[in-house]
Enzyme design. Structure first.
Site, mmCIF file in Angstrom:
data_model
loop_
_atom_site.group_PDB
_atom_site.id
_atom_site.type_symbol
_atom_site.label_atom_id
_atom_site.label_comp_id
_atom_site.label_asym_id
_atom_site.label_seq_id
_atom_site.Cartn_x
_atom_site.Cartn_y
_atom_site.Cartn_z
ATOM 1 N N PHE A 1 0.832 -1.209 0.000
ATOM 2 C CA PHE A 1 0.000 0.000 0.000
ATOM 3 C C PHE A 1 0.861 1.252 0.000
ATOM 4 O O PHE A 1 0.439 2.311 0.467
ATOM 5 C CB PHE A 1 -0.924 -0.018 1.224
ATOM 6 C CG PHE A 1 -1.758 -1.271 1.301
ATOM 7 C CD1 PHE A 1 -2.906 -1.403 0.531
ATOM 8 C CD2 PHE A 1 -1.365 -2.345 2.092
ATOM 9 C CE1 PHE A 1 -3.656 -2.577 0.554
ATOM 10 C CE2 PHE A 1 -2.102 -3.518 2.130
ATOM 11 C CZ PHE A 1 -3.260 -3.633 1.366
ATOM 12 N N LEU A 2 2.084 1.122 -0.529
ATOM 13 C CA LEU A 2 2.996 2.267 -0.438
ATOM 14 C C LEU A 2 2.566 3.402 -1.359
ATOM 15 O O LEU A 2 1.979 3.175 -2.418
ATOM 16 C CB LEU A 2 4.433 1.834 -0.763
ATOM 17 C CG LEU A 2 4.799 1.428 -2.182
ATOM 18 C CD1 LEU A 2 5.192 2.621 -3.033
ATOM 19 C CD2 LEU A 2 5.940 0.429 -2.153
ATOM 20 N N PHE B 1 -6.720 12.960 2.749
ATOM 21 C CA PHE B 1 -7.289 12.705 1.413
ATOM 22 C C PHE B 1 -8.552 13.515 1.152
ATOM 23 O O PHE B 1 -9.405 13.137 0.364
ATOM 24 C CB PHE B 1 -7.509 11.206 1.163
ATOM 25 C CG PHE B 1 -6.307 10.601 0.488
ATOM 26 C CD1 PHE B 1 -5.094 10.527 1.157
ATOM 27 C CD2 PHE B 1 -6.357 10.180 -0.829
ATOM 28 C CE1 PHE B 1 -3.964 10.028 0.529
ATOM 29 C CE2 PHE B 1 -5.234 9.676 -1.466
ATOM 30 C CZ PHE B 1 -4.041 9.599 -0.778
ATOM 31 N N GLY C 1 -4.181 11.585 -10.029
ATOM 32 C CA GLY C 1 -3.576 11.042 -11.247
ATOM 33 C C GLY C 1 -2.624 9.947 -10.829
ATOM 34 O O GLY C 1 -2.794 9.349 -9.773
ATOM 35 N N CYS D 1 -1.647 4.608 -10.446
ATOM 36 C CA CYS D 1 -2.423 3.659 -9.627
ATOM 37 C C CYS D 1 -3.916 3.980 -9.576
ATOM 38 O O CYS D 1 -4.723 3.262 -10.144
ATOM 39 C CB CYS D 1 -1.856 3.611 -8.218
ATOM 40 S SG CYS D 1 -0.112 3.162 -8.209
ATOM 41 N N LYS E 1 2.278 14.156 -8.358
ATOM 42 C CA LYS E 1 2.231 14.579 -6.954
ATOM 43 C C LYS E 1 3.631 14.999 -6.559
ATOM 44 O O LYS E 1 4.596 14.653 -7.248
ATOM 45 C CB LYS E 1 1.705 13.449 -6.064
ATOM 46 C CG LYS E 1 2.609 12.224 -6.031
ATOM 47 C CD LYS E 1 1.997 11.108 -5.240
ATOM 48 C CE LYS E 1 2.389 11.171 -3.787
ATOM 49 N NZ LYS E 1 1.971 9.965 -3.044
HETATM 50 C C1 UGA Z 1 -1.756 5.308 -4.155
HETATM 51 C C2 UGA Z 1 -2.265 4.879 -2.763
HETATM 52 O O1 UGA Z 1 -2.326 6.010 -1.908
HETATM 53 C C3 UGA Z 1 -1.324 3.837 -2.148
HETATM 54 O O2 UGA Z 1 -1.829 3.403 -0.891
HETATM 55 C C4 UGA Z 1 -1.206 2.657 -3.113
HETATM 56 O O3 UGA Z 1 -0.306 1.677 -2.614
HETATM 57 C C5 UGA Z 1 -0.690 3.152 -4.456
HETATM 58 O O4 UGA Z 1 -1.602 4.141 -4.976
HETATM 59 C C6 UGA Z 1 -0.609 1.981 -5.387
HETATM 60 O O5 UGA Z 1 -1.644 1.480 -5.803
HETATM 61 O O6 UGA Z 1 0.505 1.474 -5.630
HETATM 62 P P1 UGA Z 1 0.105 7.035 -5.027
HETATM 63 O O7 UGA Z 1 -0.471 6.793 -6.376
HETATM 64 O O8 UGA Z 1 1.585 6.987 -4.841
HETATM 65 O O9 UGA Z 1 -0.501 5.954 -3.971
HETATM 66 O O10 UGA Z 1 -0.343 8.473 -4.573
HETATM 67 P P2 UGA Z 1 -1.445 9.124 -3.607
HETATM 68 O O11 UGA Z 1 -0.757 9.756 -2.472
HETATM 69 O O12 UGA Z 1 -2.545 8.171 -3.318
HETATM 70 O O13 UGA Z 1 -2.007 10.293 -4.546
HETATM 71 C C7 UGA Z 1 -2.725 9.975 -5.733
HETATM 72 C C8 UGA Z 1 -3.237 11.223 -6.401
HETATM 73 O O14 UGA Z 1 -4.278 11.796 -5.616
HETATM 74 C C9 UGA Z 1 -2.208 12.333 -6.600
HETATM 75 O O15 UGA Z 1 -2.364 12.867 -7.911
HETATM 76 C C10 UGA Z 1 -2.562 13.360 -5.542
HETATM 77 O O16 UGA Z 1 -2.221 14.662 -5.931
HETATM 78 C C11 UGA Z 1 -4.068 13.186 -5.455
HETATM 79 N N1 UGA Z 1 -4.636 13.599 -4.144
HETATM 80 C C12 UGA Z 1 -4.281 12.966 -2.998
HETATM 81 C C13 UGA Z 1 -5.570 14.620 -4.101
HETATM 82 O O17 UGA Z 1 -5.934 15.205 -5.144
HETATM 83 N N2 UGA Z 1 -6.118 14.989 -2.899
HETATM 84 C C14 UGA Z 1 -5.776 14.366 -1.746
HETATM 85 O O18 UGA Z 1 -6.312 14.758 -0.679
HETATM 86 C C15 UGA Z 1 -4.828 13.346 -1.792
#
Ligand code: UGA
Length: 407
Positions: free
Chosen positions: A119-120, A221, A229, A232, A295
């Site tokens: 879940f990283l 979140f 984006g 994942c 991100k």
């Molecule tokens: C995500 C999940 O958070 C991990 O737990 C999972 O393991 C991973 O996918 C995966 O499937 O391997 P990640 O894609 O690295 O991790 O990034 P996130 O931190 O989840 O952010 C995803 C997107 O959501 C980014 O574009 C971020 O800018 C956006 N975001 C996040 C928002 O727009 N608002 C928020 O409050 C949080």
């Protein structure tokens, strides 16, 4: 498979940007217990084999492309011995592990398959891996031997009392896609509220703070802005919908289509907002885009909302200059038609508008007074609700953000 990556990793150099990873790689290589190889023969004699390959979205379809998982499994057949365990880390459609277990069971009797999602988050990969908040083992019914082997693999994490869920293959596979779908839904929920805030003059940031104090909801979140984006969340919700369709349960996930829609609408709204602040026309306007990665603390540009908006602006006649602390090189490769700069000042030179689309610390900490000297017009669009609105407006900038009143 990739000689270049294997060579680079063997020299303790990551082929991507991830804080803390190079140091970890260096110290692990120094123990002599970590090696990289392109030859499957080197896996002979190992008892536990992890499959960690990607499962991207299929071209022209929502479903996940399982080619790499299948190729990895087939090549393992050459070295697998009775008693060995194959551990899947890849995010796969529910049912994949059971299929692999049947295949390995027939060809290498006595071998086992476990599904063990991770879940990283990018940007926090090292911490999330070494200090996960839970372990999930999906094993065949009653396979205590495999549970014991995984406990040995994760001995330090288990000893710390990390919660552990031991379950079947299908549940373990679903835990991963359900978790990512929930996170995507949470982001789209707050972005839907942002749309309403725009229609009513309410403030989405304060709304998120206020509902987030309820610990049943939680503030994490709930950052409204340009949406999600990356490699994942977008592809995982789509693959989940595709799999539900195959299983005849598509109705259960139709809401994810709306989650996807809300998310994509934010990008369109951002382009519209840019047009609005540029006096109704993007033609020939100089626009600085701060951020290319999907991100902060990552150089990953897969399905990057920032680059998507930059490309749309450029297609509509704006002169777009993109900067990013880590992702410019990747950006150049994928969107060579855009112009790139090394620093925010260079990107914003004589700009008619500045768009902050990835909330890197460097951009949150920009001094609006100094930065205001390089632009032609002090107009800032905060695509991630990450800037100090009062400081920017006090420095003479007109401030616009998604889900918040103009400042
Ligand atoms: C995500 C999940 O958070 C991990 O737990 C999972 O393991 C991973 O996918 C995966 O499937 O391997 P990640 O894609 O690295 O991790 O990034 P996130 O931190 O989840 O952010 C995803 C997107 O959501 C980014 O574009 C971020 O800018 C956006 N975001 C996040 C928002 O727009 N608002 C928020 O409050 C949080």
């Amino acid at each position: 498979m990739d000689e270049r990556k294997v060579r680079s990793l063997s020299q303790a150099k990551a082929t991507f940007y991830e804080p803390g990873f190079d140091e970890l790689l260096r110290s692990s290589l120094a123990t002599g217990r970590l090696r990289f190889s392109t030859s499957m023969a080197d896996a002979a004699g190992s008892e536990v084999h992890f499959i960690c390959v990607g499962t991207p979205q299929k071209h022209g379809e929502y479903a996940a492309d399982l080619r790499f998982v299948q190729a990895a499994a087939e090549s393992l057949l050459r070295v697998l011995e009775p008693g060995d365990v194959v551990v899947g880390k890849s995010t796969v459609p529910v049912g994949t592990a059971a299929g692999l277990a049947t295949m390995f069971g027939e060809k290498v009797p006595g071998s086992s398959v476990a599904w063990n999602p991770e879940f990283l988050r990018e940007g926090f990969a090292v911490r999330d891996t070494l200090y996960p908040d839970r372990l999930v083992y999906g094993v065949s019914e009653g396979d205590e031997r495999v549970v014991g082997i995984l406990d040995e693999v994760y001995a330090r994490i288990v000893a710390r009392g990390t919660p552990k869920v031991v379950t079947d293959h299908a549940t373990a596979e679903m835990v991963k896609t359900a978790a990512n779908s929930f996170l995507a839904t949470k982001i789209s929920f707050i972005n839907a509220m942002a749309e309403l805030c725009e229609a009513t003059g309410a403030d989405v940031k304060q709304l998120a703070d206020a509902i987030g104090y309820d610990d049943r909801i939680g503030r994490k979140f709930l950052n409204a802005g340009l949406g999600f984006g990356g490699g994942c969340l977008p592809k995982d919700i789509r693959a989940f919908m595709a799999r539900a369709g195959e299983l005849g349960a598509d109705q259960a996930l139709t809401f994810l289509r709306e989650v996807d829609n809300i998310n994509m609408r934010r990008r369109i709204r951002m382009v519209e907002l840019a047009r609005e602040v540029c006096d109704g026309s993007l033609l020939g306007k100089r626009i600085a885009v701060l951020g290319a990665a999907f991100k902060p603390d990552s150089d990953d540009i897969r399905d990057s909302p920032a680059l998507n908006v930059a490309a749309q602006l450029q297609l509509q006649g704006a002169v777009v200059r993109v900067t990013d602390p880590a992702a410019v090189e990747n950006g150049r490769r994928l969107f060579p038609q855009l112009d790139y700069a090394d620093t925010p000042e260079e990107a914003a030179d004589r700009a008619d508008a500045v768009l902050v689309l990835t909330e890197w610390k460097q951009y949150r900490q920009l001094d609006p007074v100094d930065f205001g000297r390089v632009v032609a017009q002090r107009r800032v669009l905060d695509g991630r609700n990450a800037l100090d609105r009062d400081a920017w407006t006090a420095a003479g900038w007109s401030y616009r953000a998604l889900g918040r009143r103009a400042g």
